[in-house]
Design a protein around this motif. Structure first.
Motif, short mmCIF file in Angstrom:
data_model
loop_
_atom_site.label_atom_id
_atom_site.label_comp_id
_atom_site.label_asym_id
_atom_site.label_seq_id
_atom_site.Cartn_x
_atom_site.Cartn_y
_atom_site.Cartn_z
N LEU A 154 1.08 -1.08 0.02
CA LEU A 154 -0.06 0.22 -0.19
C LEU A 154 0.37 1.21 -0.09
CD1 LEU A 154 -2.94 -0.73 2.36
CD2 LEU A 154 -2.77 -0.81 0.31
N PHE A 155 1.90 0.88 0.60
CA PHE A 155 3.02 2.76 0.65
C PHE A 155 3.91 2.56 -1.06
CE2 PHE A 155 2.18 0.65 5.34
CZ PHE A 155 1.93 2.07 5.56
N ALA A 156 4.19 1.34 -1.07
CA ALA A 156 5.33 1.39 -2.57
C ALA A 156 5.35 0.08 -3.38
CB ALA A 156 7.06 2.17 -1.58
N PHE A 207 3.83 5.73 -2.63
CA PHE A 207 2.45 6.52 -2.55
C PHE A 207 1.97 8.05 -1.54
CE2 PHE A 207 1.58 2.16 -4.57
CZ PHE A 207 1.72 3.14 -5.85
N GLU A 208 2.46 8.51 -1.78
CA GLU A 208 1.92 9.45 -0.85
C GLU A 208 0.89 9.69 0.59
OE1 GLU A 208 1.11 14.67 -0.47
OE2 GLU A 208 1.13 13.40 -2.94
N ARG A 209 -0.07 9.69 -0.11
CA ARG A 209 -1.40 9.69 1.34
C ARG A 209 -0.90 7.67 2.26
NH1 ARG A 209 -6.38 10.68 0.06
NH2 ARG A 209 -6.42 13.10 -0.25
N PRO A 210 -1.05 7.18 1.59
CA PRO A 210 -0.73 5.98 2.23
C PRO A 210 0.46 6.21 3.24
CG PRO A 210 -1.88 4.73 0.59
CD PRO A 210 -1.38 6.58 0.20
N LEU A 211 1.50 6.92 3.27
CA LEU A 211 2.55 6.81 3.88
C LEU A 211 2.05 8.30 4.53
CD1 LEU A 211 5.75 6.52 1.18
CD2 LEU A 211 5.32 5.50 3.37
N ARG A 212 1.88 9.58 4.36
CA ARG A 212 1.34 11.03 5.57
C ARG A 212 0.32 9.63 6.30
NH1 ARG A 212 0.16 15.05 1.64
NH2 ARG A 212 -1.79 14.59 1.96
N ALA A 218 10.81 6.47 8.61
CA ALA A 218 9.42 5.54 7.67
C ALA A 218 9.43 5.36 6.00
CB ALA A 218 7.75 6.15 8.15
N VAL A 219 9.70 6.58 4.80
CA VAL A 219 10.19 5.94 3.58
C VAL A 219 10.83 5.53 3.64
CG1 VAL A 219 10.59 7.33 2.01
CG2 VAL A 219 9.04 8.18 3.16
N TYR A 220 12.23 5.55 4.23
CA TYR A 220 13.56 4.40 3.88
C TYR A 220 12.79 3.09 4.21
CZ TYR A 220 17.96 2.31 4.18
OH TYR A 220 19.29 2.09 3.63
N GLY A 221 12.68 3.01 5.14
CA GLY A 221 12.55 1.94 5.33
C GLY A 221 11.53 1.21 4.13
N VAL A 222 10.63 1.63 4.00
CA VAL A 222 9.86 1.78 2.82
C VAL A 222 9.98 0.87 1.44
CG1 VAL A 222 7.46 1.44 1.12
CG2 VAL A 222 7.34 2.15 4.15
N ALA A 223 11.12 2.00 1.45
CA ALA A 223 11.75 2.12 -0.24
C ALA A 223 12.74 0.73 -0.14
CB ALA A 223 12.79 3.57 -0.27
N LEU A 224 13.31 0.22 1.57
CA LEU A 224 14.65 -0.17 1.57
C LEU A 224 14.04 -1.37 1.05
CD1 LEU A 224 17.43 -1.21 1.83
CD2 LEU A 224 16.89 -1.16 4.77
N SER A 225 13.06 -2.49 1.39
CA SER A 225 11.55 -3.43 2.01
C SER A 225 11.33 -3.39 0.21
CB SER A 225 10.74 -3.78 2.91
OG SER A 225 10.07 -2.89 2.44
N ARG A 226 11.06 -2.39 -0.11
CA ARG A 226 10.69 -2.79 -1.79
C ARG A 226 11.71 -3.26 -2.72
NH1 ARG A 226 5.91 -5.46 -2.11
NH2 ARG A 226 6.85 -5.26 0.73
#
Length: 139
Positions: A79-81, A96-101, A112-120
């Motif tokens: 849902l985030f990326a 995805f801006e809305r779910p991340l924010r 949070a953004v780095y963690g999602v980007a790293l896992s993706r």
């Protein structure tokens, strides 16, 4: 005399030289830039050319939310990326801006953004996130 009408703040211009607080959209873009720089600094194979895009919401959001609630989808980070390989050394991340924010704590938006980007990215490359960034997730 300036007044505070209906809780919308004082009705006067800001003094010259004072900047307003940065908006939520600008804060997210700054966090995305930091995450891409941090991923590129890892110098991991497959992450030599990292490109990031920001979209408002993921495609078919309602279907994805229903799938998560029903247990069909197990990975809520979709849902985030999402990330796709681009050639041998590149990855394109779409955040995805809305779910991340909505889900991230404003004080820890960068993490949070780095963690999602790293896992993706790790999923797109078929490795564990700890392989790409051995220090990730440790206190």
């Amino acid at each position: 005399r300036p007044r505070d009408r209906r809780g919308r703040g004082l009705r006067h211009p800001r003094p010259f030289g004072l900047r307003s607080e940065r908006g939520r959209g600008e804060a997210l873009l700054t966090a995305v830039e930091k995450a891409v720089d941090r991923l590129a600094a890892l110098e991991a194979p497959g992450l030599r050319h990292v490109t990031a895009r920001v979209e408002r919401i993921p495609d078919r959001l309602d279907e994805r939310l229903r799938g998560l609630r029903a247990g069909a989808e197990r990975d809520e980070e979709t849902l985030f990326a999402r990330a796709e390989r681009q050639g041998q050394d590149g990855v394109v991340i779409t955040l995805f801006e809305r779910p991340l924010r909505d889900a991230a704590d404003p004080e820890d938006l960068d993490g949070a953004v780095y963690g999602v980007a790293l896992s993706r990215c790790a999923e797109a490359l078929g490795v564990d996130p700890q392989v790409l960034d051995p220090g990730w997730g440790r206190g």
